[in-house]
Design a protein around this motif. Structure first.
Motif, PDB file in Angstrom:
ATOM      1  N   ALA A 252      71.333 133.160  48.708  1.00 21.28           N
ATOM      2  CA  ALA A 252      70.910 134.529  49.008  1.00 21.28           C
ATOM      3  C   ALA A 252      70.866 135.364  47.737  1.00 21.28           C
ATOM      4  CB  ALA A 252      71.862 135.158  50.025  1.00 21.28           C
ATOM      5  N   THR A 253      71.894 135.222  46.928  1.00 22.21           N
ATOM      6  CA  THR A 253      71.968 135.985  45.678  1.00 22.21           C
ATOM      7  C   THR A 253      70.819 135.634  44.749  1.00 22.21           C
ATOM      8  OG1 THR A 253      74.382 136.049  45.876  1.00 22.21           O
ATOM      9  CG2 THR A 253      73.435 136.494  43.694  1.00 22.21           C
ATOM     10  N   ILE A 277      68.451 136.450  56.250  1.00 29.46           N
ATOM     11  CA  ILE A 277      69.366 135.302  56.287  1.00 29.46           C
ATOM     12  C   ILE A 277      68.645 134.069  56.824  1.00 29.46           C
ATOM     13  CG2 ILE A 277      71.441 134.363  57.374  1.00 29.46           C
ATOM     14  CD1 ILE A 277      72.099 136.380  55.230  1.00 29.46           C
ATOM     15  N   GLU A 278      67.844 134.247  57.881  1.00 28.93           N
ATOM     16  CA  GLU A 278      67.115 133.114  58.452  1.00 28.93           C
ATOM     17  C   GLU A 278      66.118 132.533  57.444  1.00 28.93           C
ATOM     18  OE1 GLU A 278      68.087 131.833  61.410  1.00 28.93           O
ATOM     19  OE2 GLU A 278      69.581 133.445  61.228  1.00 28.93           O
ATOM     20  N   GLU A 279      65.453 133.400  56.701  1.00 30.36           N
ATOM     21  CA  GLU A 279      64.485 132.929  55.722  1.00 30.36           C
ATOM     22  C   GLU A 279      65.175 132.221  54.558  1.00 30.36           C
ATOM     23  OE1 GLU A 279      60.429 132.761  53.950  1.00 30.36           O
ATOM     24  OE2 GLU A 279      61.545 132.283  55.771  1.00 30.36           O
ATOM     25  N   ILE A 280      66.321 132.713  54.156  1.00 28.77           N
ATOM     26  CA  ILE A 280      67.097 132.052  53.099  1.00 28.77           C
ATOM     27  C   ILE A 280      67.518 130.655  53.571  1.00 28.77           C
ATOM     28  CG2 ILE A 280      69.286 132.122  51.812  1.00 28.77           C
ATOM     29  CD1 ILE A 280      68.904 135.306  52.036  1.00 28.77           C
ATOM     30  N   LEU A 281      67.976 130.565  54.809  1.00 31.18           N
ATOM     31  CA  LEU A 281      68.374 129.271  55.355  1.00 31.18           C
ATOM     32  C   LEU A 281      67.189 128.306  55.443  1.00 31.18           C
ATOM     33  CD1 LEU A 281      70.730 130.530  58.183  1.00 31.18           C
ATOM     34  CD2 LEU A 281      71.425 129.039  56.292  1.00 31.18           C
ATOM     35  N   ARG A 360      75.458 137.891  56.733  1.00 29.40           N
ATOM     36  CA  ARG A 360      75.020 139.284  56.947  1.00 29.40           C
ATOM     37  C   ARG A 360      76.003 140.277  56.346  1.00 29.40           C
ATOM     38  NH1 ARG A 360      76.556 142.835  60.696  1.00 29.40           N
ATOM     39  NH2 ARG A 360      77.398 141.284  62.153  1.00 29.40           N
ATOM     40  N   VAL A 361      77.281 140.098  56.610  1.00 27.86           N
ATOM     41  CA  VAL A 361      78.280 141.053  56.120  1.00 27.86           C
ATOM     42  C   VAL A 361      78.332 141.042  54.596  1.00 27.86           C
ATOM     43  CG1 VAL A 361      80.748 141.587  56.061  1.00 27.86           C
ATOM     44  CG2 VAL A 361      79.655 140.975  58.231  1.00 27.86           C
ATOM     45  N   VAL A 362      78.280 139.861  54.004  1.00 30.14           N
ATOM     46  CA  VAL A 362      78.295 139.774  52.540  1.00 30.14           C
ATOM     47  C   VAL A 362      77.106 140.517  51.942  1.00 30.14           C
ATOM     48  CG1 VAL A 362      77.971 138.200  50.586  1.00 30.14           C
ATOM     49  CG2 VAL A 362      79.668 137.670  52.339  1.00 30.14           C
TER      50      VAL A 362
END
Length: 399
Positions: A252-253, A277-281, A360-362
């Motif tokens: 993600a970073t 998040i879904e796209e990163i995964l 998400r929280v991160v």
């Protein structure tokens, strides 16, 4: 026809080759288009890489069995695992063990962790404001998953780092080499003391619930879980909970540093973060592939895969299949098409809600404090493992 491992123009994929693993996507594209059924003679496996093919394997646990494991070396070693290694089981025992954990990994329990995960992120990130930069793996990626799974299991905070480091070490591989025999064995010694202690100090954590759980096993007998079964459960959960989510945070970073315009959208609108998040995964799955033991002769693309073979399903290749996705190599936080990074069928990842929550929280807490950053790839290092793919160190620079 399948592609072999010989010939100057034929595609070659070696999951232990760190140069390929560093950027496997050109090889994966060639596999999809030139060798949709690939044969590696050196390491003795077949591989599928197209979305529909990988999805079909996920749904057919009868033909493509997990009973011997989901790691290439493990299947080939033919090691008998103790009951409780959920990802290495098929029916009739798998649904019994999965139901036990499903009662524990409830949406309510996972949601209840959010304030504690957020509090830890706040305490970790606030001191870094104005620092000029930090290592996102050391300060977040290796910390948040460990704290979350530690809270769920009931492992004391003072012991969580030692447990995480033991799990990390067990997954390391040398360049060009598979995992060793010792690495293939589930060693629950690190968790035995926690199980024993919890037996006398019950609480509301996972270990306590497992100690009190009753099951009807495959013989129809209603009983409590054996101590070794509980230790095995805890060992598997700790490993899975730490490894993959830490890799998600690293990817993600990196991806958001490479796409600052989309990062700005997330800063302005946090409701877009779950989709990101879904796209990163999809684009960078922490677990790039899984393997299955083939229980009967099957035909793929005119070639017979014999009973007893190992079949590798390459999730990371399927997630970029141009037959499924428009512009599959493009990062797009508004993309709505599903991915295979959590698997599918009876082995769909039980911890998917926890991983999504942590990611998400991160991101929410990072973007609140650091709307911009750059990644220092010259100082970054990928983790030397053959089962998960991600960063061991990933320094970022802050303005």
């Amino acid at each position: 026809m399948t592609a072999s491992t010989t010939g100057t123009n034929q595609v070659h994929f070696d999951p232990y080759d760190h140069e390929i693993v560093a950027d496997p996507y050109p090889v994966f594209a060639r596999l999809r288009n030139e060798a949709p059924l690939y044969r590696n003679d050196t390491h003795d496996f077949f591989a599928l890489s197209r979305y529909d093919d990988v999805s079909a394997v996920l749904q057919d646990h009868t033909t493509y069995s997990s009973a011997k494991g989901d790691i290439l070396e493990l299947i080939q070693a033919d090691i008998e695992y103790p009951p409780g290694v959920l990802i290495f089981e098929d029916p009739p025992i798998h649904p019994i063990h999965r139901r036990i954990l499903s009662r524990i990994f409830t949406p309510k329990r996972i949601a209840a962790l959010e304030p504690e995960i957020r509090d830890f992120c706040v305490r970790a990130l606030d001191p870094l404001v104005g620092s000029g930069g930090f290592d996102v793996i050391a300060d977040l990626g290796a910390q948040v998953p460990m704290r979350a799974i530690g809270m769920l299991l009931g492992i004391p905070e003072s012991e969580q780092e030692a447990v995480r480091d033991a799990v990390d070490e067990s997954l390391r591989t040398e360049p060009g080499k598979p995992m060793s025999q010792d690495q293939l064995l589930v060693d629950g010694e690190a968790f035995t003391q926690y199980v024993d202690w919890r037996a006398d100090h019950l609480s509301d954590d996972i270990i306590s619930q497992l100690l009190q759980a009753e099951i009807e096993d495959e013989t129809g007998t209603v009983r409590r879980l054996a101590r070794q079964e509980i230790v095995t459960y805890v060992t598997v959960l700790a490993g899975a909970g730490n490894e993959t989510t830490g890799r998600l945070i690293g990817w993600a970073t990196k991806l958001l540093a490479e796409h600052p315009e989309q990062r700005r959208e997330l800063v302005a609108d946090h409701s877009l973060i779950p989709g990101a998040i879904e796209e990163i995964l999809r684009l960078e799955p922490p677990g790039p592939f899984f393997c299955r033991y083939v229980t009967r002769d099957v035909e793929w693309y005119g070639t017979t895969v014999p009973r007893g073979s190992v079949l590798m399903a390459i999730l990371a290749a399927a997630n970029r299949d141009e037959r499924r996705y428009e512009n599959p190599d493009t990062f797009d936080i508004r993309r709505k098409v599903a991915h295979l990074s959590f698997g599918g069928g009876i082995h769909f990842c039980l911890g998917n809600a926890l991983a999504r929550l942590e990611g998400r929280v991160v991101l929410e807490e990072m973007l609140k404090r650091f709307p911009t950053w750059d990644v220092d790839l010259s100082a970054a290092r990928m983790s030397p493992t053959s089962t998960v793919r991600g960063w061991e160190t990933l320094p970022i620079r802050l303005p």
